[in-house]
Motif scaffolding. Structure first.
Motif, mmCIF file in Angstrom:
data_model
loop_
_atom_site.group_PDB
_atom_site.id
_atom_site.type_symbol
_atom_site.label_atom_id
_atom_site.label_comp_id
_atom_site.label_asym_id
_atom_site.label_seq_id
_atom_site.Cartn_x
_atom_site.Cartn_y
_atom_site.Cartn_z
ATOM 1 N N ASN A 159 0.813 -1.132 0.123
ATOM 2 C CA ASN A 159 0.050 0.059 0.158
ATOM 3 C C ASN A 159 0.940 1.340 -0.082
ATOM 4 O OD1 ASN A 159 0.548 -1.101 2.508
ATOM 5 N ND2 ASN A 159 -1.280 -0.690 3.146
ATOM 6 N N GLU A 160 2.136 1.139 0.416
ATOM 7 C CA GLU A 160 3.034 2.466 0.248
ATOM 8 C C GLU A 160 3.671 2.453 -1.007
ATOM 9 O OE1 GLU A 160 3.575 5.024 2.248
ATOM 10 O OE2 GLU A 160 2.010 4.302 3.732
ATOM 11 N N ASN A 187 9.490 -2.606 3.375
ATOM 12 C CA ASN A 187 8.647 -1.952 4.089
ATOM 13 C C ASN A 187 9.096 -1.294 5.535
ATOM 14 O OD1 ASN A 187 6.367 -1.512 2.359
ATOM 15 N ND2 ASN A 187 5.769 -3.540 2.521
ATOM 16 N N SER A 217 8.757 2.396 -1.593
ATOM 17 C CA SER A 217 7.964 2.781 -0.445
ATOM 18 C C SER A 217 7.990 3.977 -0.159
ATOM 19 C CB SER A 217 7.933 1.831 0.554
ATOM 20 O OG SER A 217 7.642 2.382 1.774
ATOM 21 N N ASN A 218 6.694 4.681 -0.291
ATOM 22 C CA ASN A 218 6.788 6.261 0.198
ATOM 23 C C ASN A 218 7.008 6.535 1.667
ATOM 24 O OD1 ASN A 218 6.088 7.313 -2.333
ATOM 25 N ND2 ASN A 218 3.790 6.603 -1.810
ATOM 26 N N ALA A 219 6.681 5.702 2.373
ATOM 27 C CA ALA A 219 7.024 5.462 4.002
ATOM 28 C C ALA A 219 8.492 5.554 4.211
ATOM 29 C CB ALA A 219 6.201 4.644 4.668
#
Lengths: 429, 282
Positions: free
Chosen positions: A122-123, A333, A350-352
């Protein structure tokens, strides 16, 4: 290079297993899992990856992670042999070029069933997820974003009294600049730029700027004899004007960073990929920087694209698919894993993770992350996947460009020969 | 029973893989999917439609034809010198043998690359005489010769065998020849060489087989490409590319068997020719 050091914990575990086997109640230890991870890359990468493996073991008792790594050239034969022996590692680092070869032959496992369970995406942007898809299924998870980049020796260019190149210079302008640079440095066998004529990623950017493709959706060549002729002529002209390396000097370059003309101190600019900046800088005295590939001039289409620098895939015959997917999830992640890996494999997808590591980056890593951010609105979509035999066409490109460089073929004949040989390779598949 | 390890090794590690590769040569095998039987198609393609096969054959034959005689002449010459009974023979022998121990290694190939590069030691030496040398290893006109030179440099093992052969020659014959007034040169051509033919034969066969199988130097010097312009595309290197870079293990197996046949043919020819030129002492 493995990282499976014998720890006291593991020693006690194996002791326990022996005791358990003797006592006949081994099922209690059925969850013990041993995973192998295999990647190519430098010593720097091995150290970072080993740390992440150790971290994972710490957090997941009962799981052992062993790492193996090799240089790029040795990696692929080893992986091919291991696959043939049905003994490949559980997690396999993949390249965008090879993922199609391996996935379509059934060497890799489709990861779609794990998404949302062991593996969270989801990221990830849709584009990042799609970059690991083959025929609609996910076979690899992007370990970092990357684009083609011209790496130049800032120190050498400034010492020659010239200004560094800017991102929107055309092939013509970069060529003129390279000629000027060769003259200004006045060193024997030192050139403005290496001979990029044989370098397939550069040809691809050049073709896309003209609205062509290296390969089209049908897996055929996406360009014609006139295009490849212009390409060979561009470099032949530069060779004759002294802007790029002579054929003899260029033949020293083997395709790895340590034999690149920039590393050997024989050129000020090379066409490469952005994540390689770290590797190049480690071997160069001068201060290096990134710029985009030359542009196609006014009205041209964007030639570059963002692609995964590497992907991580799961072996199709792994004994523990869920555990492998979980470790893969940790790689892409987990924030602590992300901080350990840094941007050495490219900017994390991953954005996070990207946000979490930003404050920890050194100047060099930051300039790379900035470059990827800078080009992201100047790129176009991923090209269609390379067909079977594409690896051999790279060899043909290299050979024909050399034949022209050593004056064994004219540009026009070279273009003809390239088309004939490439078509032959694709017909064979 | 003491032969058991040898048998295990021979059947498990030599015969087994050989039979498997013979089978694979009749299949389309990409290393990952199961092999698919395609009959003689691989062999047909090699024979009729593979320009790279012809190129690789050309490079390999050229190499064998040049490197083997040169190496043998060199080895014999050094052996003759050493046989004169100079002091410290074991030391010289060890020194001359050293390159052969190192020769097939990666380190030496890398060293060779450095020596013959544009700014390498060879050109620095030539520069003393005002000669501006080319970048020998990266020029298609010369690259193969640097590999021939590397091979000749590893003259140690044939030299040792020649030396042993020379030591076996009976002194009486030479004494008799000297008394009859034969010059040293005459003695060499009329006595030494004919009596040495069994050793020359043995060295020739072994070195020819070795030369056909040469791989490491070309792999390192060209980075596995066989370049520049396929000038160092040894047969074994081509085979390796097909198998491991291009996933054509079936085709590569067929190539390997062709090489086996060629080497067998050469060896058979050498053995058959023996009666015309090899003199065994009766």
């Amino acid at each position: 290079m493995t990282s499976s050091h014998l720890t006291r914990r593991r020693l006690m575990q194996s002791g326990a297993v022996v005791a358990a086997a003797a006592g006949g109640w081994s099922p209690a230890f059925a969850e013990d899992v041993r995973l192998r991870v295999f990647w190519w890359g430098s010593k720097e990468r091995a150290e970072r990856t080993d740390k992440v493996n150790a971290l994972y073991q710490q957090k997941n008792p009962g799981v052992t992670v062993a790492g193996e790594s090799l240089g790029w050239t040795d990696y692929w034969p080893r992986l091919a042999t291991q696959s043939a022996g049905r003994n490949a590692a559980d997690l396999i680092q993949m390249d965008y070029r090879y993922i199609f070869e391996y996935a379509r032959r059934g060497g890799l496992m489709a990861l779609d069933p794990f998404v949302g369970k062991q593996l969270a995406l989801n990221e990830f942007s849709q584009a990042a997820v799609d970059s690991g898809k083959v025929d609609g299924k996910i076979y690899g998870i992007s370990l970092g974003l990357n684009s083609t980049a011209m790496i130049y020796d800032k120190t050498a260019i400034e010492a020659a009294g010239l200004k560094v190149p800017t991102w929107n210079m055309s092939w013509q302008e970069i060529g003129d600049f390279a000629v000027e640079l060769t003259k200004a440095t006045k060193k024997k066998d030192y050139f403005g730029i290496h001979d990029g004529g044989r370098y397939e990623p550069a040809l691809e950017v050049f073709l896309r700027q003209r609205g062509r493709e290296l390969y089209n959706e049908e897996g055929k060549l996406g360009f014609g004899e006139a295009d490849i002729g212009d390409w060979f002529a561009l470099w032949d002209g530069l060779r004759k004007r002294g802007g790029c390396a002579t054929a003899e000097v260029q033949a020293l370059e083997m395709g790895e960073i340590d034999t690149s003309l920039l590393t050997l101190g024989k050129s000020a600019m090379v066409l490469a990929h952005s994540n390689q900046l770290v590797g190049f800088q480690a071997l160069s005295k001068g201060k290096l920087a990134l710029s985009m590939y030359p542009s196609g001039g006014a009205g041209a289409k964007p030639g570059q694209y963002l692609k995964p620098s590497q992907l991580m895939s799961v072996y199709s015959r792994t004994k523990s698919p869920e555990a492998a997917a979980k470790l893969l999830d940790f790689f892409v992640n987990d924030l602590e894993a992300g901080r350990t890996l840094g941007v050495e494999r490219g900017v994390p997808a991953s954005n996070a993770v990207r946000k979490a590591i930003e404050p920890t980056l050194d100047e060099l890593s930051k300039s790379m992350a900035d470059y990827v951010a800078f080009v992201s609105d100047k790129v176009s979509a991923l090209p269609p996947p390379p067909p079977q035999g594409a690896g051999e066409i790279q060899l043909v490109l290299r050979k024909v460009n050399e034949q022209i460089g050593f004056n064994r073929l004219s540009v026009a004949d070279g273009a003809k020969q390239f088309m004939a040989e490439a078509k032959g390779v694709l017909a064979r598949g | 029973m003491f032969l058991l390890p040898w048998f295990a090794g021979f059947f498990g590690l030599t015969l087994g893989p050989a039979v498997a590769s013979l089978y694979l040569s009749f299949t389309d095998f990409d290393l990952i999917r199961d092999p698919r039987w395609i009959g003689a198609a691989n062999y047909v393609r090699i024979a009729t439609n593979d320009p790279k096969f012809a190129a690789a054959m050309g490079v390999t034959f050229f190499y064998v034809a040049l490197a083997v005689p040169l190496k043998l002449c060199f080895a014999l010459a050094i052996a003759l010198v050493l046989n004169r009974g100079i002091a410290g023979l074991p030391i010289y022998r060890a020194i001359f043998y050293l390159p052969s121990l190192l020769g097939a290694s990666v380190a030496i190939a890398v060293l060779w690359r450095q020596l013959f590069a544009g700014d390498g030691l060879v050109n620095k030496f030539l520069a003393i005489f005002g000669v501006e040398g080319s970048s020998w290893i990266s020029n298609p006109s010369y690259s193969l010769y640097t590999l021939v030179a590397l091979s000749v440099w590893q003259f140690g093992s044939p030299m040792i065998i020649f030396l042993a052969g020379l030591r076996q020659l009976p002194k009486e014959i030479y004494e008799a020849a000297s008394i009859d007034g034969a010059s040293t040169q005459q003695q060499f051509w009329k006595i030494t060489l004919p009596m040495l033919t069994p050793v020359i034969f043995f060295n020739g066969v072994v070195q020819t087989i070795d030369a056909f199988k040469a791989f490491t130097p070309a792999f390192i010097i060209s980075g596995g490409t066989g370049g520049p312009i396929d000038s160092t595309l040894f047969y074994t290197l081509y085979l390796y590319q097909e198998a491991f870079a291009l996933f054509r293990m079936g085709y590569a197996s067929a190539l390997a068997w062709i090489l086996v046949l060629i080497i067998a043919a050469f060896t058979a020819f050498a053995f058959l020719s023996q009666r015309y030129w090899v003199h065994y002492g009766e």
